[in-house]
Design an enzyme around this catalytic site. Sequence first.
Site, PDB file in Angstrom:
ATOM      1  N   GLU A 148       0.825  -1.205   0.000  1.00 21.26           N
ATOM      2  CA  GLU A 148       0.000   0.000   0.000  1.00 21.26           C
ATOM      3  C   GLU A 148       0.862   1.258   0.000  1.00 21.26           C
ATOM      4  O   GLU A 148       1.762   1.398   0.840  1.00 21.26           O
ATOM      5  CB  GLU A 148      -0.864  -0.031   1.281  1.00 21.26           C
ATOM      6  CG  GLU A 148      -1.836   1.105   1.405  1.00 21.26           C
ATOM      7  CD  GLU A 148      -2.967   1.029   0.386  1.00 21.26           C
ATOM      8  OE1 GLU A 148      -3.363  -0.076  -0.011  1.00 21.26           O
ATOM      9  OE2 GLU A 148      -3.436   2.102  -0.020  1.00 21.26           O
ATOM     10  N   ASP A 149       0.586   2.136  -0.931  1.00 25.92           N
ATOM     11  CA  ASP A 149       1.219   3.458  -0.974  1.00 25.92           C
ATOM     12  C   ASP A 149       2.749   3.408  -1.005  1.00 25.92           C
ATOM     13  O   ASP A 149       3.428   4.192  -0.325  1.00 25.92           O
ATOM     14  CB  ASP A 149       0.698   4.355   0.156  1.00 25.92           C
ATOM     15  CG  ASP A 149      -0.692   4.914  -0.195  1.00 25.92           C
ATOM     16  OD1 ASP A 149      -1.249   4.510  -1.233  1.00 25.92           O
ATOM     17  OD2 ASP A 149      -1.203   5.761   0.550  1.00 25.92           O
ATOM     18  N   ASN A 200      -6.497  12.017  -5.143  1.00 31.91           N
ATOM     19  CA  ASN A 200      -6.764  12.241  -3.727  1.00 31.91           C
ATOM     20  C   ASN A 200      -5.635  13.031  -3.095  1.00 31.91           C
ATOM     21  O   ASN A 200      -4.519  12.945  -3.594  1.00 31.91           O
ATOM     22  CB  ASN A 200      -6.802  10.882  -3.009  1.00 31.91           C
ATOM     23  CG  ASN A 200      -8.163  10.244  -3.065  1.00 31.91           C
ATOM     24  OD1 ASN A 200      -9.148  10.916  -2.893  1.00 31.91           O
ATOM     25  ND2 ASN A 200      -8.168   8.949  -3.307  1.00 31.91           N
TER      26      ASN A 200
HETATM   27  P1  NAD Z   1       1.898   7.690  -8.967  1.00 33.00           P
HETATM   28  O1  NAD Z   1       2.880   8.501  -8.239  1.00 33.00           O
HETATM   29  O2  NAD Z   1       2.198   6.260  -9.245  1.00 33.00           O
HETATM   30  O3  NAD Z   1       1.578   8.378 -10.382  1.00 33.00           O
HETATM   31  C1  NAD Z   1       1.419   9.728 -10.582  1.00 33.00           C
HETATM   32  C2  NAD Z   1       1.618   9.981 -12.060  1.00 33.00           C
HETATM   33  O4  NAD Z   1       1.261  11.319 -12.348  1.00 33.00           O
HETATM   34  C3  NAD Z   1       3.037   9.800 -12.555  1.00 33.00           C
HETATM   35  O5  NAD Z   1       3.008   9.045 -13.745  1.00 33.00           O
HETATM   36  C4  NAD Z   1       3.520  11.218 -12.876  1.00 33.00           C
HETATM   37  O6  NAD Z   1       4.397  11.255 -13.978  1.00 33.00           O
HETATM   38  C5  NAD Z   1       2.207  11.862 -13.251  1.00 33.00           C
HETATM   39  N1  NAD Z   1       2.236  13.322 -13.121  1.00 33.00           N
HETATM   40  C6  NAD Z   1       2.756  14.077 -12.118  1.00 33.00           C
HETATM   41  N2  NAD Z   1       2.594  15.379 -12.397  1.00 33.00           N
HETATM   42  C7  NAD Z   1       1.968  15.448 -13.585  1.00 33.00           C
HETATM   43  C8  NAD Z   1       1.534  16.511 -14.397  1.00 33.00           C
HETATM   44  N3  NAD Z   1       1.699  17.777 -14.027  1.00 33.00           N
HETATM   45  N4  NAD Z   1       0.920  16.219 -15.548  1.00 33.00           N
HETATM   46  C9  NAD Z   1       0.738  14.935 -15.932  1.00 33.00           C
HETATM   47  N5  NAD Z   1       1.117  13.899 -15.202  1.00 33.00           N
HETATM   48  C10 NAD Z   1       1.739  14.143 -14.042  1.00 33.00           C
HETATM   49  O7  NAD Z   1       0.550   7.787  -8.162  1.00 33.00           O
HETATM   50  P2  NAD Z   1      -0.765   6.868  -8.306  1.00 33.00           P
HETATM   51  O8  NAD Z   1      -0.723   5.751  -7.353  1.00 33.00           O
HETATM   52  O9  NAD Z   1      -0.967   6.557  -9.724  1.00 33.00           O
HETATM   53  O10 NAD Z   1      -1.876   7.860  -7.759  1.00 33.00           O
HETATM   54  C11 NAD Z   1      -2.162   9.065  -8.436  1.00 33.00           C
HETATM   55  C12 NAD Z   1      -3.363   9.728  -7.785  1.00 33.00           C
HETATM   56  O11 NAD Z   1      -4.511   8.898  -7.901  1.00 33.00           O
HETATM   57  C13 NAD Z   1      -3.192  10.021  -6.301  1.00 33.00           C
HETATM   58  O12 NAD Z   1      -3.763  11.251  -5.995  1.00 33.00           O
HETATM   59  C14 NAD Z   1      -3.986   8.933  -5.646  1.00 33.00           C
HETATM   60  O13 NAD Z   1      -4.475   9.309  -4.374  1.00 33.00           O
HETATM   61  C15 NAD Z   1      -5.113   8.769  -6.627  1.00 33.00           C
HETATM   62  N6  NAD Z   1      -5.765   7.469  -6.530  1.00 33.00           N
HETATM   63  C16 NAD Z   1      -7.131   7.431  -6.431  1.00 33.00           C
HETATM   64  C17 NAD Z   1      -7.773   6.233  -6.315  1.00 33.00           C
HETATM   65  C18 NAD Z   1      -9.263   6.196  -6.244  1.00 33.00           C
HETATM   66  O14 NAD Z   1      -9.912   7.172  -6.330  1.00 33.00           O
HETATM   67  N7  NAD Z   1      -9.868   5.055  -6.085  1.00 33.00           N
HETATM   68  C19 NAD Z   1      -7.047   5.061  -6.277  1.00 33.00           C
HETATM   69  C20 NAD Z   1      -5.650   5.128  -6.395  1.00 33.00           C
HETATM   70  C21 NAD Z   1      -5.020   6.336  -6.527  1.00 33.00           C
END
Ligand code: NAD
Length: 545
Positions: free
Chosen positions: A239-240, A402
Amino acid sequence: MKISPNAIEHGVKLLADPLRNKGTAFTEVERDALGLRGLLPPHIHTQDEQMSRFLEHMRKLPDALEKFVALSALHDRNEALFFRVVCDHVDEIMPLIYTPTVGLACQRFGHIFQRPRGMFISINDRGRIADILRNWPRKAGIIVVTDGERILGLGDQGANGMGIPVGKLSLYTACAGIDPAICLPITLDMGTNNEGLLADPYYVGLRRRRVTGSAYDELVDEFITAAREVFPDVIIQFEDFANHNAFRLLEKYRNKICTFNDDIQGTAAVALAGVLSALRVKGTTLSDEKFLFLGAGEAATGIADLIVAAMEAQGIATEEARQHCWLVDSKGLVVKSREGLAAQKQPYAHDHAGVADFLSAVNTLKPTAIIGVAAVGGTFTPEVLRAMADINARPIVFALSNPTSKAECTAEEAYVGTDGRALFACGSPFAPVPFQGKTLVPRQGNNAYIFPGVGLGAIACGATRITDEMFLAAAQTLADYVTPADLDQGALLPPLTNIREVSAHIAVAVAEVAFERGLASRSRPENMLELVKAHVYDPHYPAYI
Ligand code: NAD
């Protein structure tokens, strides 16, 4: 649960054991038999009365963080009452014990710290992790583990990330009824690169920068081996973790042990369920859609991979299915000519000219769906939403980042920006939006719809692995719970109120896959739902005498 009075040395110990404490609800007979007489005020309250008392107190507290602290304290002293409160008021309480409040709670973890929960294992514990795990007083059936490096969209929170495994395991119990006695939250303290935390006198973790490379991998490996040695059938949920470790660790362990990564696979299933609902409204199939992701990390590539798997299950070739998914990361559109792309992005690096920004990508590719998972707030601008509304009669708009401050747009912005035509889901909770005489109900694409049921199914059948096919089955089961009335008000997911029923059916679907694929260690029952329900914890107090 009947417990022998002889098993309890003194009533005070019982009151201090959150798994068995009932507080003022201990009966006259129990008070006499269990050495509690005089240790409690004379009036006996029912659990319902205790619940009302707690809610009355909690609702008067000034903000969400204070409510989180009150709920944590209740969790620490009386688990059954805590889970009654959560289960009976899931809509109200879930945002307080999980996103969005848990993000703030992690940032403030050291400042609101009252007592430890779960286990902390640090990089200094090399060579003795199995011994440390033996300090846990019970048999763990499910571990949620984080290294705190990518907490929600808030980045590195170091050991403060413990709020996440604790919150997530509460949801396992609240949403699927997994017995809290078998839940073990763990934080691997690998150090932190968060300067604010390193300078914070109340930070709970090691004062050192993150370890990387082989030292990191060896600690994770020792932890996994030790966990399986001490708790042989345990499910381990990652997780995370930051995505440079999350994908690697998932690939390394997914075919060796019973494990999954909720950020990648759970997110994918809940998003796919939302997409399947949107398709019902539009009367289309997956192969009619073009998905453009903002973000190319765990959530984005996890969702894209499951969409591809769903299309493959419909007989579409992998390469063709991948052409329906496009990614934009911080460097622009992910295309073939870009060098040094991470492995998880490569399947979606198509033959196309580079595009620098998201709005241009929308205008160039003309997607039918945009899915925001980049954790950059406000990126679904009015221009992006307008473009989607111009291209599509019913644009699919999922703002999943989030916490709320990172959401790509609010529900209201999505509806207003598309003349009320957006098929919208969100990562953080948003209130219903009155729009042109109708009330549109944005439902949260909350992973809590998926992972608790997956965990319950895996526990019930003794799964030896957790596969993508199980997540596909979970997504379809969840989507089947969305009613025409839900769709009519714009809701693409079912209400959280019947989540325990949904989870039980997801568990059945997961167990079915496990039995079918030879991944169950128990014998196949005649009635799968009965098997699942036999594993469900009931937060109503048992009679001890
Ligand atoms: P991550 O760090 O794996 O991915 C983030 C991605 O965003 C990376 O690919 C990065 O290159 C890209 N990024 C960063 N800045 C950017 C920009 N300005 N323009 C375009 N792309 C950009 O994180 P993750 O696990 O994929 O999570 C991302 C988000 O999704 C978080 O906010 C997380 O809380 C949310 N999330 C929501 C749910 C849900 O609603 N069920 C589930 C999982 C994750």
